[in-house]
Design a protein around this motif. Structure first.
Motif: not given
Length: 314
Positions: A276-287, A289-292, A300-305
């Motif tokens: 949730q912090i990742l999603r909102i942080g990317l949105n606030i940072s101006g990334v 939507p397509q790149a988000q 997520v894949v890197v974190a799980i790995s």
């Protein structure tokens, strides 16, 4: 605390703690309003239904399975509560029926995976699509308004300046902790995932035990659907699509295991906060939507790995 003891305590932290700290540091530089009160309240509002859904998914994973229907059940229960209120039912009666629908969906999943030994993936994915199809037929693919003021208070209301949904999610979390730690349901839950044969030899009806787990998963999905319908003031069968994968990701990122019945809903909370912090942080940072979507999937894949690699080394 001695230096060695402190180092050992730090090493014992789950990897998601360090990933969360990294996100908080990065977004403190890239998002100007990330630490504003409004943004923190927004995180609470958005994370609450997501946490409830993810707790249900955690139950399914702890028994060695998976439930890919939770997002669809969430959307359908939102449709159900909206349509029932529009038909004239009081909001509390509409909510009760929606929760019963969630229980019924979980019961169907539980019967097929436990009694008939069908694959979790196939059963829950099929059930989810059936529920989505039924919702689309009933609504014609059109959002159903849910404008009842008392119903809207669930998402819009506050207590001591904090969104009411936070207290709802907290209450459900504490009830789930009590259910898992202090009741036969919890003992059976870990037994199903850890050593199903030993549980059976101990005299436990493993079929009924697993059905009860999936019924609880369905109930939590329904609660999440009701909260989301209140927040969006409408119900649509497509609202929950994709949430099931986020719920699985949060469960695994938090440090829960797909096998051996290891894990807890405490870990799921950390996974939910991370995503949730990742999603909102990317949105606030101006990334864009397509790149988000790409960045969230990649991270997520890197974190799980990383989590899997670290757990294997331990």
């Amino acid at each position: 605390m001695k230096k060695n003891e402190f180092a050992a305590a730090v090493k014992s932290f789950p990897p998601v703690i360090w990933m969360l700290l990294l996100l908080l540091i990065v977004f403190s530089f890239t998002g100007a309003n990330f630490y504003s009160v409004n943004n923190l309240l927004n995180i609470i509002r958005q994370a609450s239904p997501y946490l409830i859904l993810a707790m249900g998914e955690t139950l399914a994973i702890l028994v060695g399975g998976i439930d890919l229907s939770v997002g669809y059940v969430m959307g359908f229960c939102g449709v159900a509560v909206a349509m029932l209120m529009n038909m004239g039912l009081p909001f509390y009666a509409a909510i009760l029926i929606a929760l019963l629908i969630g229980l019924a969906c979980g019961f169907i999943n539980g019967v097929f995976v436990s009694k008939f030994k069908l694959p979790y993936f196939i059963v829950t994915y099929g059930t989810g699509n059936m529920v989505y199809g039924l919702g689309s037929i009933l609504t014609g693919g059109v959002s159903q308004p849910a404008l009842n003021r008392s119903f809207r208070f669930i998402a819009d209301g506050t207590l001591l300046g904090i969104p009411l949904v936070f207290f709802i999610a907290l209450a459900i979390f504490l009830l789930m902790k009590l259910l898992i730690k202090r009741t036969r349901f919890g003992r059976n839950l870990y037994g199903l995932g850890g050593n199903r044969e030993a549980l059976y030899l101990a005299g436990v009806d493993t079929v009924k035990a697993e059905i009860s787990v999936f019924m609880m998963t369905g109930l939590l999905a329904a609660i999440a659907g009701v909260i989301f319908a209140s927040r969006s003031a409408s119900g649509h069968p497509g609202f929950g699509i994709g949430w099931e994968f986020d719920a699985v990701a949060a469960t695994i990122i938090g440090g829960n295991s797909f096998s051996e019945g290891k894990g807890s809903i405490n870990k799921t909370v950390l996974g939910v906060l991370f995503i949730q912090i990742l999603r909102i942080g990317l949105n606030i940072s101006g990334v864009a939507p397509q790149a988000q979507s790409f960045l969230i999937g990649f991270i997520v894949v890197v974190a799980i790995s990383l989590d899997v690699i670290i757990q294997r080394r331990k």
